[in-house]
Write a protein that holds these residues in place. Structure first.
Motif, mmCIF file in Angstrom:
data_model
loop_
_atom_site.group_PDB
_atom_site.id
_atom_site.type_symbol
_atom_site.label_atom_id
_atom_site.label_comp_id
_atom_site.label_asym_id
_atom_site.label_seq_id
_atom_site.Cartn_x
_atom_site.Cartn_y
_atom_site.Cartn_z
ATOM 1 N N THR A 175 -4.147 -3.871 5.235
ATOM 2 C CA THR A 175 -5.164 -3.878 4.181
ATOM 3 C C THR A 175 -6.030 -5.108 4.426
ATOM 4 O OG1 THR A 175 -3.568 -2.867 2.695
ATOM 5 C CG2 THR A 175 -5.484 -3.908 1.667
ATOM 6 N N SER A 202 0.835 -1.208 0.000
ATOM 7 C CA SER A 202 0.000 0.000 0.000
ATOM 8 C C SER A 202 0.870 1.257 0.000
ATOM 9 C CB SER A 202 -0.935 0.002 1.216
ATOM 10 O OG SER A 202 -1.680 -1.194 1.259
ATOM 11 N N ASP A 253 -4.732 -3.484 -4.869
ATOM 12 C CA ASP A 253 -3.996 -3.554 -3.608
ATOM 13 C C ASP A 253 -4.654 -4.682 -2.823
ATOM 14 O OD1 ASP A 253 -2.302 -3.050 -1.499
ATOM 15 O OD2 ASP A 253 -3.548 -1.459 -0.643
ATOM 16 N N ARG A 291 -4.495 3.056 3.430
ATOM 17 C CA ARG A 291 -4.051 2.878 4.811
ATOM 18 C C ARG A 291 -2.785 2.024 4.838
ATOM 19 N NH1 ARG A 291 -6.812 -0.578 8.613
ATOM 20 N NH2 ARG A 291 -5.433 -0.264 10.377
#
Ligand SMILES: Nc1nc2c(ncn2[C@@H]2O[C@H](COP(=O)(O)OP(=O)(O)OP(=O)(O)O)[C@@H](O)[C@H]2O)c(=O)[nH]1
Ligand SMILES: [Mg+2]
Ligand SMILES: [Zn+2]
Length: 392
Positions: free
Chosen positions: A303, A272, A320, A285
């Motif tokens: 994640t 990420s 992602d 995040r």
């Protein structure tokens, strides 16, 4: 003189035309909204459908979907009221429902109760799936159809709901063009065994793979460097990046430009973080440092579900995905495993037995060679472990 086309030629022309349609759709999706309002998704791909579906996914239908007025980007997801049937792309799968993007909108959608489990599959839906939507109960759209996948990367996961060692397939993402195996030199440690498993699965599933060593700012040991060179010698694209210093971002952009790429790897390697620096403004995040170091990649996953995201590079999308701990490969006979290790496969020509599995057979060229080549030794170790798991 008129020549009759072979079936193969017809298929390849159809594929080419379908790809052209898909590219056009991707273009429309990306240009349909100003950047700050763009939904995190991509548009349907015509060639995801069966050949029988050609008429079904007509340009008329796409136009109808696109014509639905694009509103401002939803906070969470819009509630679908009564809509005509539309096609969309699954951009995220959540515990109760999925988010599906169509015509510049994101809506909540669910499979009908009877279709929620498919034998041998963890979930019948995956991020990247192309689906047909109809109105559903409680304002949540109903997924009436899932298109045949053009590609998918899957691993085997144990089925905790059953006794014994039943495994189910977990599709990490569908309809991607390549996988980017993200790893790090330390925190969490470099694990070539996991890379080998991804490479075998990608080869089985017909997907190109790239290896991306992130966190280069932490230093690259000779051992890690040798492994990267070993993978590069197998014609695998090898990237070296740092989300911290910006090292290698241009090369990484080149690798993902114009494609749909699945970013996958252990938790904490910086998937990420890397996407955040590749696309400023993404704000995915990321884990905090204490978690990354304390957990050595085995702690809490930051994640929690895979997400399909458009980048500002033309026709570029990434998935992602949450970090994985293990990658179990199924779906092949033990004798086929070596064909997914090109280095082992090449050496196999020199084995005494043509059906050598390179385990305990006498005069095995692979076993002999791995004693003198450290990179091959690691690959052979992965091969033997996987061979055992496949039942030999
Ligand atoms: N030193 C250094 N730290 C990094 C780099 N990239 C990411 N990190 C740190 O590594 C930790 C994990 O980063 P994430 O981006 O959350 O990792 P992830 O692979 O997405 O993890 P999951 O979502 O759990 O799978 C965070 O503390 C990041 O700040 C890098 O290039 N160098
Ligand atoms: Mg992450
Ligand atoms: Zn052999």
């Amino acid at each position: 003189m008129s020549e009759k086309l072979t079936n193969r030629q017809v298929r390849s022309i159809k594929k080419m035309l379908a790809n052209k349609g898909r590219r056009q759709q991707l273009k429309e999706l990306k240009s349909s909204r100003p950047p700050e309002q763009r939904p995190k998704s991509r548009t349907p791909r015509r060639n995801d459908w069966d050949e029988d579906d050609e008429d079904y996914f007509t340009s008329e239908k796409i136009r109808r979907a696109e014509k639905i007025k694009a509103g401002p980007r939803p906070q969470a997801a819009e509630v679908i009221e009564r809509e005509p049937e539309v096609t969309g792309t699954v951009i995220e799968i959540r515990s109760g429902d999925s988010l599906v993007m169509f015509g510049g909108r994101t809506v909540r959608a669910m499979l009908p109760a009877g279709a929620r489990s498919v034998q041998g599959m963890r979930s019948p839906l995956a991020v990247g799936d192309l689906v047909e939507l109809g109105p559903g109960p409680s304002g949540i759209a109903s997924i009436t159809r899932v298109a045949t996948r053009q590609s998918a990367l899957s691993r085997a996961v144990s089925d905790s709901s059953r006794q014994g060692s039943k495994m189910r397939a977990h599709v990490l993402a569908a309809n991607v063009d390549q996988i980017v195996i993200v790893c790090s030199p330390k925190e969490p440690p470099f694990r070539p065994g996991l890379i080998d498993r991804y490479l075998v699965a990608a080869s089985r599933d017909g997907l190109p793979a790239a290896v991306c060593l992130n966190k280069t700012d932490l230093g690259i040991s000779d051992e890690v460097e040798a492994a990267l060179e070993g993978y590069a010698a197998l014609d695998i694209a090898v990237l070296r990046t740092s989300a911290e210093t910006g090292d290698g971002l241009e090369r990484a952009r080149e690798q993902i430009a114009g494609k749909v790429s699945l970013f996958t790897g252990h938790s904490g390697v910086g998937k990420s973080s890397l996407l955040n620096v590749l696309e400023p403004g993404l704000a995915l995040r990321v884990g905090d440092v204490t978690q990354a170091t304390a957990g050595q990649g085995k702690g809490t996953h930051t994640t929690s579900s895979a997400r399909l995201i458009p980048l500002s590079l033309p026709e570029t999308f990434v998935v992602d995905s949450p970090g994985i701990r293990t990658f179990t490969v199924r779906g092949m006979a033990p004798r086929d495993l070596a064909s997914h290790f090109p280095d082992i496969d090449t050496l196999a020509a020199n084995c005494a037995y043509s059906d050598c599995l390179h385990s305990a057979e006498p005069d095995c060229a692979v076993r002999a060679a791995q004693h003198i080549d450290p990179f091959l030794r690691g690959r052979y170790k992965s091969y033997r472990l996987m061979l055992t798991e496949l039942g030999r």
